[in-house]
Design a protein around this motif. Structure first.
Motif, short mmCIF file in Angstrom:
data_model
loop_
_atom_site.label_atom_id
_atom_site.label_comp_id
_atom_site.label_asym_id
_atom_site.label_seq_id
_atom_site.Cartn_x
_atom_site.Cartn_y
_atom_site.Cartn_z
N PHE A 210 22.84 0.25 -1.98
CA PHE A 210 23.91 -0.81 -2.86
C PHE A 210 22.69 -1.27 -3.56
O PHE A 210 22.95 -1.94 -4.80
CB PHE A 210 25.55 -0.42 -3.01
CG PHE A 210 26.61 -1.19 -3.89
CD1 PHE A 210 26.64 -0.27 -5.42
CD2 PHE A 210 26.30 -2.63 -3.83
CE1 PHE A 210 26.84 -0.36 -6.23
CE2 PHE A 210 27.09 -2.69 -5.23
CZ PHE A 210 27.59 -1.56 -6.17
N VAL A 211 22.72 -2.70 -3.06
CA VAL A 211 22.65 -3.76 -3.26
C VAL A 211 20.54 -3.60 -3.48
O VAL A 211 20.63 -4.12 -5.25
CB VAL A 211 21.87 -4.53 -2.29
CG1 VAL A 211 21.25 -6.27 -2.91
CG2 VAL A 211 23.79 -5.53 -2.10
N ALA A 212 20.19 -2.77 -3.08
CA ALA A 212 18.96 -1.91 -3.32
C ALA A 212 19.03 -1.47 -5.16
O ALA A 212 18.12 -1.75 -6.15
CB ALA A 212 18.11 -1.31 -2.61
N PHE A 213 19.52 -0.44 -5.24
CA PHE A 213 19.99 0.12 -6.21
C PHE A 213 20.91 -0.95 -7.77
O PHE A 213 19.34 -1.08 -8.80
CB PHE A 213 21.14 1.18 -6.28
CG PHE A 213 21.24 1.76 -7.66
CD1 PHE A 213 20.11 2.96 -8.24
CD2 PHE A 213 22.12 1.71 -8.23
CE1 PHE A 213 20.74 3.83 -9.47
CE2 PHE A 213 22.43 2.30 -9.49
CZ PHE A 213 21.71 3.07 -10.08
N VAL B 92 13.14 -13.01 -12.13
CA VAL B 92 13.68 -12.59 -11.27
C VAL B 92 13.59 -11.28 -10.56
O VAL B 92 14.74 -11.29 -9.86
CB VAL B 92 14.86 -11.65 -12.72
CG1 VAL B 92 16.00 -11.53 -12.10
CG2 VAL B 92 14.80 -13.62 -13.42
N ALA B 93 12.60 -11.29 -11.27
CA ALA B 93 11.82 -9.64 -10.22
C ALA B 93 11.64 -10.22 -9.31
O ALA B 93 12.09 -9.83 -7.90
CB ALA B 93 10.96 -9.37 -10.81
N VAL B 94 10.86 -11.08 -8.34
CA VAL B 94 10.14 -11.76 -7.69
C VAL B 94 11.75 -12.05 -6.74
O VAL B 94 11.81 -11.99 -5.57
CB VAL B 94 9.49 -12.73 -7.47
CG1 VAL B 94 9.37 -13.66 -6.52
CG2 VAL B 94 7.97 -12.93 -8.54
N GLY B 95 12.76 -12.59 -7.52
CA GLY B 95 13.49 -13.50 -6.33
C GLY B 95 14.59 -12.50 -6.72
O GLY B 95 15.09 -12.45 -5.50
N THR B 96 14.49 -11.37 -6.91
CA THR B 96 15.03 -10.29 -5.98
C THR B 96 14.90 -8.60 -4.68
O THR B 96 15.27 -8.86 -4.11
CB THR B 96 16.31 -9.08 -7.42
OG1 THR B 96 16.24 -9.88 -8.49
CG2 THR B 96 16.79 -8.03 -7.23
N ALA B 97 13.14 -9.42 -5.29
CA ALA B 97 12.60 -8.92 -4.40
C ALA B 97 12.83 -9.18 -3.11
O ALA B 97 12.53 -9.22 -1.29
CB ALA B 97 11.69 -8.61 -4.59
N THR B 98 12.74 -10.85 -3.23
CA THR B 98 13.02 -11.74 -1.36
C THR B 98 14.37 -11.32 -1.13
O THR B 98 14.48 -11.81 -0.07
CB THR B 98 13.01 -13.35 -2.03
OG1 THR B 98 11.46 -13.28 -2.56
CG2 THR B 98 12.68 -14.18 -1.21
N LEU B 99 15.52 -11.30 -2.14
CA LEU B 99 17.04 -11.26 -1.72
C LEU B 99 16.83 -9.97 -0.98
O LEU B 99 17.29 -9.99 0.14
CB LEU B 99 17.59 -11.30 -2.62
CG LEU B 99 18.75 -10.83 -2.37
CD1 LEU B 99 19.67 -12.24 -1.26
CD2 LEU B 99 20.10 -11.04 -3.92
N ILE B 100 15.99 -8.73 -1.66
CA ILE B 100 16.26 -7.57 -0.72
C ILE B 100 15.34 -7.63 0.52
O ILE B 100 16.34 -6.92 1.42
CB ILE B 100 15.76 -6.29 -1.48
CG1 ILE B 100 16.50 -6.34 -2.97
CG2 ILE B 100 15.37 -5.21 -0.88
CD1 ILE B 100 15.36 -5.09 -3.82
N ALA B 101 14.59 -8.51 1.02
CA ALA B 101 13.74 -8.24 1.69
C ALA B 101 14.47 -8.86 3.35
O ALA B 101 14.59 -8.77 4.21
CB ALA B 101 12.36 -9.25 1.48
N VAL C 200 18.05 -4.46 -11.84
CA VAL C 200 18.72 -5.58 -12.90
C VAL C 200 16.66 -5.85 -13.15
O VAL C 200 16.57 -6.89 -14.13
CB VAL C 200 19.11 -6.17 -12.30
CG1 VAL C 200 18.78 -8.21 -12.38
CG2 VAL C 200 20.11 -7.07 -12.04
N ILE C 201 15.96 -5.81 -12.44
CA ILE C 201 14.35 -5.59 -12.16
C ILE C 201 14.30 -5.23 -13.23
O ILE C 201 13.11 -5.68 -13.92
CB ILE C 201 14.00 -5.52 -11.33
CG1 ILE C 201 14.24 -6.92 -9.56
CG2 ILE C 201 12.11 -4.82 -11.37
CD1 ILE C 201 13.53 -5.18 -8.74
N GLN C 202 14.90 -3.84 -13.38
CA GLN C 202 14.44 -2.78 -15.05
C GLN C 202 14.44 -4.16 -16.08
O GLN C 202 13.88 -3.67 -17.46
CB GLN C 202 14.92 -1.73 -14.99
CG GLN C 202 14.51 -0.72 -13.64
CD GLN C 202 13.36 -0.48 -13.81
OE1 GLN C 202 12.87 -0.86 -14.94
NE2 GLN C 202 12.83 -0.02 -12.71
#
Length: 112
Positions: free
Chosen positions: A67-70, A83-92, A75-77
């Motif tokens: 759910f978080v990844a989706f 924000v994309a880098v921050g989101t990718a870090t959070l997902i990892a 959001v990244i789109q």
């Protein structure tokens, strides 16, 4: 609603069937739009009372990560590269935490 009940006098389990069970809303409902958010909140509260081990065994955290990844993908789109880098870090970090919890859970169950 069905529930299994262990009888203290015997080794077999009894099935208890409950019907017409009412669960009151935890907040007042003022419009139809409030129903979904209230139901989701009540579901999460009930699920949290089941404990971490139950949720790990039933795949709850795997579902949350999906759910978080989706949501993060959506959001990244729409967002800037920062924000994309921050989101990718959070997902990892979330994936790593889920992996470590699963490893800890499986090693503690193997020790028993």
């Amino acid at each position: 609603v069905k529930a299994k009940k262990n009888s203290p006098d015997s080794d077999k389990e009894e099935v208890v069937v409950l019907s017409n069970v009412r669960v009151p809303y935890d907040n007042p409902i003022e419009s139809a739009r409030d129903l979904h958010t209230t139901a989701v909140r009540m579901h999460r509260v009930a699920y949290d009372k089941l404990g971490v081990l139950f949720k790990i065994k039933k795949g709850y955290y795997k579902q949350v990560m999906k759910f978080v990844a989706f949501k993060s993908y959506k959001v990244i789109q729409k967002s800037t590269p920062m924000v994309a880098v921050g989101t990718a870090t959070l997902i990892a970090a979330t994936a790593a935490a889920g992996y470590l919890l699963r490893q800890k859970s499986s090693s503690s169950s193997m020790a028993k």
